[in-house]
Scaffold this motif. Structure first.
Motif, short mmCIF file in Angstrom:
data_model
loop_
_atom_site.label_atom_id
_atom_site.label_comp_id
_atom_site.label_asym_id
_atom_site.label_seq_id
_atom_site.Cartn_x
_atom_site.Cartn_y
_atom_site.Cartn_z
N LEU A 47 0.82 -1.21 0.00
CA LEU A 47 0.00 0.00 0.00
C LEU A 47 0.86 1.26 0.00
O LEU A 47 0.55 2.24 -0.69
N SER A 48 1.93 1.24 0.76
CA SER A 48 2.83 2.38 0.81
C SER A 48 3.41 2.66 -0.57
O SER A 48 3.47 3.83 -1.01
N VAL A 74 -8.46 6.41 -0.08
CA VAL A 74 -8.89 5.03 0.13
C VAL A 74 -7.70 4.15 0.53
O VAL A 74 -7.80 3.33 1.45
N LEU A 75 -6.57 4.34 -0.13
CA LEU A 75 -5.38 3.56 0.22
C LEU A 75 -4.89 3.90 1.63
O LEU A 75 -4.50 3.01 2.39
N LEU A 76 -4.93 5.18 1.98
CA LEU A 76 -4.52 5.59 3.33
C LEU A 76 -5.43 4.99 4.40
O LEU A 76 -4.98 4.66 5.49
N ASP A 77 -6.72 4.87 4.08
CA ASP A 77 -7.65 4.26 5.03
C ASP A 77 -7.29 2.81 5.31
O ASP A 77 -7.53 2.30 6.41
N GLY A 81 0.30 0.97 8.79
CA GLY A 81 1.69 1.10 9.23
C GLY A 81 1.97 2.47 9.84
O GLY A 81 1.08 3.30 10.03
N GLU A 82 3.25 2.67 10.11
CA GLU A 82 3.67 3.93 10.71
C GLU A 82 3.64 5.05 9.68
O GLU A 82 3.87 4.82 8.50
N ARG A 83 3.36 6.26 10.18
CA ARG A 83 3.38 7.44 9.33
C ARG A 83 4.36 8.44 9.90
O ARG A 83 4.53 8.55 11.11
N ARG A 84 4.98 9.16 8.99
CA ARG A 84 5.91 10.20 9.38
C ARG A 84 5.16 11.27 10.19
O ARG A 84 4.03 11.62 9.89
N GLU A 85 5.84 11.78 11.20
CA GLU A 85 5.23 12.81 12.04
C GLU A 85 5.05 14.09 11.21
O GLU A 85 5.91 14.47 10.43
N GLY A 86 3.92 14.72 11.37
CA GLY A 86 3.66 15.97 10.68
C GLY A 86 3.12 15.80 9.27
O GLY A 86 2.96 16.77 8.54
N ALA A 142 4.86 11.33 -1.94
CA ALA A 142 5.78 10.78 -2.94
C ALA A 142 7.14 10.47 -2.31
O ALA A 142 7.88 9.63 -2.82
N GLN A 143 7.44 11.12 -1.20
CA GLN A 143 8.69 10.84 -0.47
C GLN A 143 8.56 9.62 0.44
O GLN A 143 9.55 9.14 0.99
N GLY A 144 7.34 9.15 0.64
CA GLY A 144 7.10 7.98 1.48
C GLY A 144 6.31 8.35 2.72
O GLY A 144 6.21 9.52 3.10
N LEU A 145 5.72 7.34 3.33
CA LEU A 145 4.87 7.56 4.50
C LEU A 145 5.67 7.66 5.80
O LEU A 145 5.21 8.23 6.77
N ASN A 146 6.85 7.07 5.82
CA ASN A 146 7.64 7.14 7.06
C ASN A 146 9.07 7.51 6.77
O ASN A 146 9.50 7.75 5.74
#
Length: 146
Positions: A47-48, A74-77, A81-86, A142-146
């Motif tokens: 998903l990431s 929808v994908l974020l829902d 996993g972990e998400r970057r702060e902010g 686009a830089q990634g979720l974490n």
């Protein structure tokens, strides 16, 4: 008195057999939990990657802004996993909520021309009003979720 010792020995054997069976069942549970955790991690990795691809496609103009925002939401829902702060992705939720009533697929085709124009105007307005916010959030994703 001899029978008494045999009963104690038989009881002890039954208890040991049940304990071994319980341990076997617990090992299965632990293995299933481990397999489930690995599957969830693999799903989140997939998903990431999908989110990054759609975000980049949105930035490159390969995906319409509204469609990309809805797909990302929808994908974020589904991502656990972990998400970057902010990381602020609320714009995708706002767009999704404001377009949730718009029919899709065959229902869209079944709409009259006037009804389609109304929905298209709403989507154009949302795109115009939120474009910079969507692009900023897409750049971050686009830089990634974490």
């Amino acid at each position: 008195m001899q029978n008494h010792y045999w009963l104690i020995a038989a009881g002890t054997l039954i208890i040991l057999a049940l304990a071994a069976y319980a341990l076997t069942l617990w090992r299965r549970v632990w293995q299933q939990d481990e397999a489930r955790a690995k599957a969830l991690e693999a799903r989140d990795d997939r998903l990431s990657g999908d989110i990054r691809i759609i975000a980049q496609s949105l930035l490159d103009g390969q995906v319409p802004t509204i469609e990309g925002a809805i797909r990302i939401k929808v994908l974020l829902d589904n991502y656990q996993g972990e998400r970057r702060e902010g990381l602020d992705v609320t714009v995708f939720e706002r767009i999704y909520d404001q377009t949730a009533h718009i029919p899709t697929h065959q229902a869209w085709k079944d709409l009259s021309r006037a009804e389609r124009k109304l929905h298209l105007r709403l989507m154009e307005t949302l795109e115009r009003d939120h474009r910079s916010e969507v692009e900023a959030a897409a750049r971050a994703l686009a830089q990634g979720l974490n």
